[in-house]
Design a protein around this motif. Structure first.
Motif, PDB file in Angstrom:
ATOM      1  N   ILE A  80     -13.367  -1.870  -0.810  1.00 61.47           N
ATOM      2  CA  ILE A  80     -13.409  -2.997   0.133  1.00 61.47           C
ATOM      3  C   ILE A  80     -13.843  -4.270  -0.594  1.00 61.47           C
ATOM      4  O   ILE A  80     -13.197  -5.314  -0.472  1.00 61.47           O
ATOM      5  N   ILE A  81     -14.935  -4.138  -1.350  1.00 59.37           N
ATOM      6  CA  ILE A  81     -15.401  -5.295  -2.123  1.00 59.37           C
ATOM      7  C   ILE A  81     -14.410  -5.617  -3.241  1.00 59.37           C
ATOM      8  O   ILE A  81     -14.188  -6.785  -3.575  1.00 59.37           O
ATOM      9  N   GLY A  82     -13.780  -4.557  -3.787  1.00 60.58           N
ATOM     10  CA  GLY A  82     -12.806  -4.761  -4.854  1.00 60.58           C
ATOM     11  C   GLY A  82     -11.653  -5.630  -4.410  1.00 60.58           C
ATOM     12  O   GLY A  82     -11.099  -6.380  -5.225  1.00 60.58           O
ATOM     13  N   ALA A  83     -11.284  -5.562  -3.140  1.00 59.63           N
ATOM     14  CA  ALA A  83     -10.169  -6.363  -2.623  1.00 59.63           C
ATOM     15  C   ALA A  83     -10.480  -7.853  -2.684  1.00 59.63           C
ATOM     16  O   ALA A  83      -9.559  -8.677  -2.700  1.00 59.63           O
ATOM     17  N   THR A  84     -11.749  -8.202  -2.733  1.00 58.41           N
ATOM     18  CA  THR A  84     -12.110  -9.616  -2.862  1.00 58.41           C
ATOM     19  C   THR A  84     -12.017 -10.092  -4.312  1.00 58.41           C
ATOM     20  O   THR A  84     -12.134 -11.284  -4.569  1.00 58.41           O
TER      21      THR A  84
END
Length: 563
Positions: A282-286
């Protein structure tokens, strides 16, 4: 209620067991470290390529006359000497020790600073033990950690290329999310979802390459953390004495926090935490991790010199402790006395790799030729001198009761071998070795050159003629030459230029013995043929050799080639 109580009790017990095991491990480490200090290092195999990573970077800014060249290093078996000395507890300690063994300073600033640290730890066993424990538990010697100097030096290689693309995709994601919220638009929501999915795909493809670099960043953080612990310790007094870590560590405070934020997420994923894995994507998508990583690399790039200075200083702490241990493991040792006279004064000198060594005392106040029969000890002696001159300058430690010397470069020509791969003969390699000695001589830097069996790879007449010419040339230079040879003729030719020393043996009816001690003057003994007899050669060979007329060599040079 009972179930909850049992669960809480189990948690408390687990915590207590963990605390107990931790304390027991620390206690065992203290005992092991204390027991090993002052002893010969345990036999182990080293990857010298890993050890040399720091040296390869360090020598880029080092003048040639302040380093030991590869030929001299191999001649003197310095890798073996490193193994005999090394009792380091950390990877920076081992790399700095290996590097400093290659370096020959020009003045006493380095040796005096090093000696101050050695004595600090030798005079306080408790401080030394706590520092060793901290080095071992905070840094250790994980094989991958030795890569840190390369990582810092080649940091451009490990940067994320095209970081602007990730910034654009990150900006688009936040922009479409913001617009979707403001305008309550499904179109912008769809666009933000599409960018989110694209970013996850990008992150998934690039994360493994990015995570492979996190190990080096973790080691960098560990270096900074160690410096911070030493600087702020209430147990250790090192920083209050030397005041060298606190200011340097402070320059990396923000960088340290950023590295911890990036690496802690990876550690949670490795633990198998499902929530951590979901959170990672989820954070990686940012793409925030890539942005943070880029920021870290930019800071490291701008602080390369500052970090490597911190790295060296921490390595020197471990190295100072190791030198103290090395000294205590020796039969006897001393700190050298440096002067500007071009004289070597040595008392009861020996080699640390020899068990039960024979000690020697001499004053070498000029160029010298050392003669002696086979196996009498002359080659070992010149190695002993060269090794001690090096350790005097690199570790401020001599295997002697007294040693007086000038700061000097050391260069050797000893263990010459044929090079089958390059097609070079023994003689070709030997004259190349000698030529590099000639080229190293200068008025600016005093040189101690050590030569074993000069020009043994060619015929007698040319060997003596060329050897005499080379040694006459060296005599005129800013140099102390120590030459071991079987060619007695050289002692006559160079009698007024070179002092003579020799090693001798005692001949017995069925045996030959050596005392391995140096004496003034020229050797008068010959034992080559007698040694053939002692090792069991047939009498026919011995008798013919003993009856051979040497004059035949001058009358007919083809006596052995005919027929």
């Amino acid at each position: 209620m009972d179930t909850i109580a049992y669960i809480l009790l189990a948690i408390v017990i687990a915590i207590l067991v963990k605390v107990y095991n931790h304390r027991k491990n620390i206690k065992d480490l203290r005992i092991a470290l204390n027991k090993q200090f002052g002893k010969k290092p345990k036999t182990q195999r080293y990857d010298f390529e890993d050890l040399s990573h720091y040296w390869n970077e360090y020598k880029k800014n080092l003048p040639d006359d302040e380093m030991i060249d590869e030929i001299t290093w191999n001649d003197l078996e310095m890798d073996k000497l490193f193994c005999r000395i090394n009792n380091c507890s950390s990877f920076p300690g081992e790399q700095v020790l290996y590097t400093m063994l290659h370096c020959l300073p020009k003045d006493k600033l380095y040796t005096e600073s090093l000696e101050e640290r050695i004595k600090f730890f030798l005079n306080s066993d408790s401080e030394r033990l706590e520092m060793q424990l901290l080095l071992l538990t905070s840094l250790g010697k994980d094989r991958d950690s030795y890569f840190v100097p390369n990582f810092i030096s080649d940091i451009d290689t490990f940067e994320i290329k095209g970081i602007w693309k990730y910034r654009v995709m990150q900006g688009l994601l936040f922009l479409f999310i913001l617009l979707a919220v403001i305008f309550q638009s499904q179109g912008f929501l769809l666009l933000s979802s599409m960018v989110f999915i694209i970013n996850i795909i990008v992150y998934s493809k690039q994360k493994f390459k990015y995570e492979s670099y996190l190990k080096a960043l973790g080691d960098i953080a560990a270096i900074i953390s160690f410096g911070k612990k030493v600087a702020n310790s209430k147990v250790l007094s090192y920083e209050s004495k030397f005041n060298e870590l606190n200011e340097r560590v402070g320059a990396f405070k923000k960088l340290f926090n950023n590295i911890i934020n990036v690496t802690s997420k990876k550690n949670a994923i490795i633990s198998g935490d499902l929530f951590a894995i979901l959170y990672d994507y989820i954070i990686g998508a940012t793409l925030i991790d890539f942005i943070r990583y880029d920021q870290i690399m930019r800071v490291l790039k701008n602080k390369e010199k500052e970090f490597m200075d911190l790295y060296k200083r921490i390595g020197m702490i471990d190295m100072a402790i190791t030198i103290g241990s090395f000294r205590r493991s020796l039969p006897h040792s001393c700190t050298p006395l440096f002067n500007k006279d071009k004289i070597l004064q040595i008392q009861d000198i020996y080699h640390p790799l020899i068990d039960d060594p024979v000690v020697n005392t001499a004053t070498l106040d000029g160029n010298c030729i050392i003669t002696g029969s086979n196996a009498s000890g002359k080659s070992t002696f010149i190695k002993v001198v060269a090794v001690n001159v090096i350790l005097a300058q690199t570790l401020n430690t001599c295997m002697a009761r007294k040693m007086v010397l000038p700061f000097s470069r050391v260069i050797t020509s000893m263990a010459v071998t044929d090079d089958l791969m390059s097609g070079e003969s023994y003689y070709i390699k030997e004259i190349k070795y000698l030529n590099r000695i000639i080229k190293s001589l200068s008025d600016e830097r005093f040189v101690i050159c050590v030569i074993d069996e000069i020009l043994r790879g060619t015929n007698t007449e040319e060997r003596i003629a060329a050897s005499a010419s080379i040694l006459k040339y060296i005599h005129k230079k800013n140099c102390l030459a120590i030459v071991a040879t079987h060619d007695i003729e050289l002692t006559s030719i160079l009698g007024s230029l070179y002092k003579n020393y020799h090693f001798r043996e005692q001949m017995h009816e069925k045996d030959i013995t050596f005392d391995y001690r140096i004496y003034d003057g020229v050797s008068k003994s010959r034992n080559a043929i007698k040694l053939l007899k002692y090792v069991g050669f047939p009498d026919e060979i011995i008798n013919e050799a003993e009856g051979f007329d040497v004059n035949l060599l001058h009358e007919n040079r083809n006596v052995f080639s005919e027929g």
